[in-house]
Design an enzyme around this catalytic site. Sequence first.
Site, PDB file in Angstrom:
ATOM      1  N   ARG A  58      12.390  -4.891   7.291  1.00 33.20           N
ATOM      2  CA  ARG A  58      13.240  -5.689   8.180  1.00 33.20           C
ATOM      3  C   ARG A  58      14.301  -6.443   7.382  1.00 33.20           C
ATOM      4  O   ARG A  58      15.384  -6.910   7.894  1.00 33.20           O
ATOM      5  CB  ARG A  58      12.310  -6.789   8.716  1.00 33.20           C
ATOM      6  N   ARG A  88      -3.975 -10.805   5.788  1.00 32.25           N
ATOM      7  CA  ARG A  88      -5.374 -10.664   6.128  1.00 32.25           C
ATOM      8  C   ARG A  88      -6.139 -12.121   6.443  1.00 32.25           C
ATOM      9  O   ARG A  88      -7.051 -12.078   7.253  1.00 32.25           O
ATOM     10  CB  ARG A  88      -6.213 -10.357   4.760  1.00 32.25           C
ATOM     11  N   ASP A 103      -9.945  -5.823   8.149  1.00 36.16           N
ATOM     12  CA  ASP A 103      -9.484  -5.275   6.868  1.00 36.16           C
ATOM     13  C   ASP A 103     -10.698  -4.380   6.052  1.00 36.16           C
ATOM     14  O   ASP A 103     -10.322  -3.390   5.741  1.00 36.16           O
ATOM     15  CB  ASP A 103      -9.020  -6.417   5.881  1.00 36.16           C
ATOM     16  N   ILE A 135       1.038  -1.229  -0.135  1.00 38.07           N
ATOM     17  CA  ILE A 135      -0.135   0.249  -0.039  1.00 38.07           C
ATOM     18  C   ILE A 135       0.788   1.361  -0.001  1.00 38.07           C
ATOM     19  O   ILE A 135       0.162   2.416  -0.282  1.00 38.07           O
ATOM     20  CB  ILE A 135      -1.013  -0.076   1.441  1.00 38.07           C
ATOM     21  N   LYS A 179      -5.050   1.834   8.768  1.00 35.23           N
ATOM     22  CA  LYS A 179      -6.324   1.379   9.126  1.00 35.23           C
ATOM     23  C   LYS A 179      -6.379  -0.216   9.127  1.00 35.23           C
ATOM     24  O   LYS A 179      -5.537  -0.926   8.264  1.00 35.23           O
ATOM     25  CB  LYS A 179      -7.674   1.866   8.333  1.00 35.23           C
TER      26      LYS A 179
END
Length: 385
Positions: A59, A189, A201, A36, A119
Amino acid sequence: MAMLIQYIYEGRLHASLKGSKEPDALRLGILSSAMIDAAAVVRPAESHPGLKIVAIASRELSKAQDGAKKFGIPKAYGSYEEMLDDPEIDAIYISVPNGLHAEWAIKSMRAGKHVLIEKPLCANVDEAKAIFEVAQQTGRVALEAFHWQFHPAAHVVKSYVDSGKYGKVLKTSAMMVTPKNSMPSWDIRWKYDLAGGATMDETYTISATRYFTNCKRATVVSANARPYKKDPRIDSAMDATLKIENDKGDIITSEIHNDLDQPNLLVVIPRLWELPSIRIELEKATIYYYNFMMPHLYMYVAITDKATGSTTYQKHYNYGPKWKTTGETWWSTYRYMLEAFVDRCKGEEPVHWVPAEDSIAQMQVIDDVYTKSGLGRRTGSVVPA
Ligand SMILES: NC(=O)C1=CN([C@@H]2O[C@H](COP(=O)(O)OP(=O)(O)OC[C@H]3O[C@@H](n4cnc5c(N)ncnc54)[C@H](OP(=O)(O)O)[C@@H]3O)[C@@H](O)[C@H]2O)C=CC1
Ligand SMILES: O=C1OC[C@@H](O)[C@H](O)[C@H]1O
């Protein structure tokens, strides 16, 4: 599919909009190499003179370097901690999985950074409270990235509902669905430990319902989960009915339908992609807002007069009661949100905001839906099981 269209929209059509930056532009670091990142901050930041993306952390250093190269970001870090130690960063965009939002939002604020948190805000209401307690202690800005709510179309619809000209709100029905097999099994998800699931989600449905009803209190009357076959602790779909009390004490019945794996029609016929919508039934009219999540890609508002049965259709890509002349028809929901976020970080009053108490109340409803469904509320990195 919506995200794919979004990439084409921001990446291709508007790549030419890169402009010069103000000397005191807010310096943003991206925490994770999430899918995203491009749509939510990289592309919309290009046209914001008061915001520049200065670092990305992963990471794995090679992933951060790849992201930095791809997006022209000056610094790449091989750990999130290293980026938080960088004094030349003012704010952090948190795009790790839901269950890690609280941990990294809190660490970022303790490191002196403002935070824009993807979100849903976090895994449960206790984490939400912890995030805003730390925001208060540190004096940092914390915003749940409910981009949809920053678009002018949302404010137009809200102004119609609030105007009283259609009478009181009686019922709402919000839905968000993702056709069967669109989400691969490795996707975050589907991971219980990362606070995945349909209600988490597709939290937009609860957010839109609460926003348009001026929700002051929500009671979950029923919640029916369809457990994910590979991990029944996860909801692949959730249907819930809420009783909402609005700011005037009226009681509204609200239906929520989320499905991350929407079954085929008659078992074999694949569904057409349907964008999230909300239907708001008032005393005198019904307002239907199609694609409230990403209205900049395509949207319409249909208002049906209950007395005559006639329907009028509207489109709103800019202007609106809040933004007025600020914004362009091609500004995405994310672009509007960044405008407000930068303003708030610079100490200015933003045109629109999602207040702390609203994000906390949103997480409370999510917890209550999970509890009512029998799946139990989600656990995160800050508030464990
Ligand atoms: N606003 C919007 O329109 C959208 C918002 N979202 C939200 O953004 C967040 C990210 O979603 P999405 O982009 O699909 O996520 P991705 O799976 O693409 O990316 C998540 C990133 O988190 C990092 N990460 C850290 N710990 C873990 C872990 N244990 N397992 C997996 N990844 C980890 C990884 O980055 P690295 O390896 O670099 O450290 C990974 O790339 C979610 O909260 C989601 O709800 C998602 C899509 C649309
Ligand atoms: O926030 C989101 O927006 C688009 C959806 O397809 C995605 O699953 C969700 O995370």
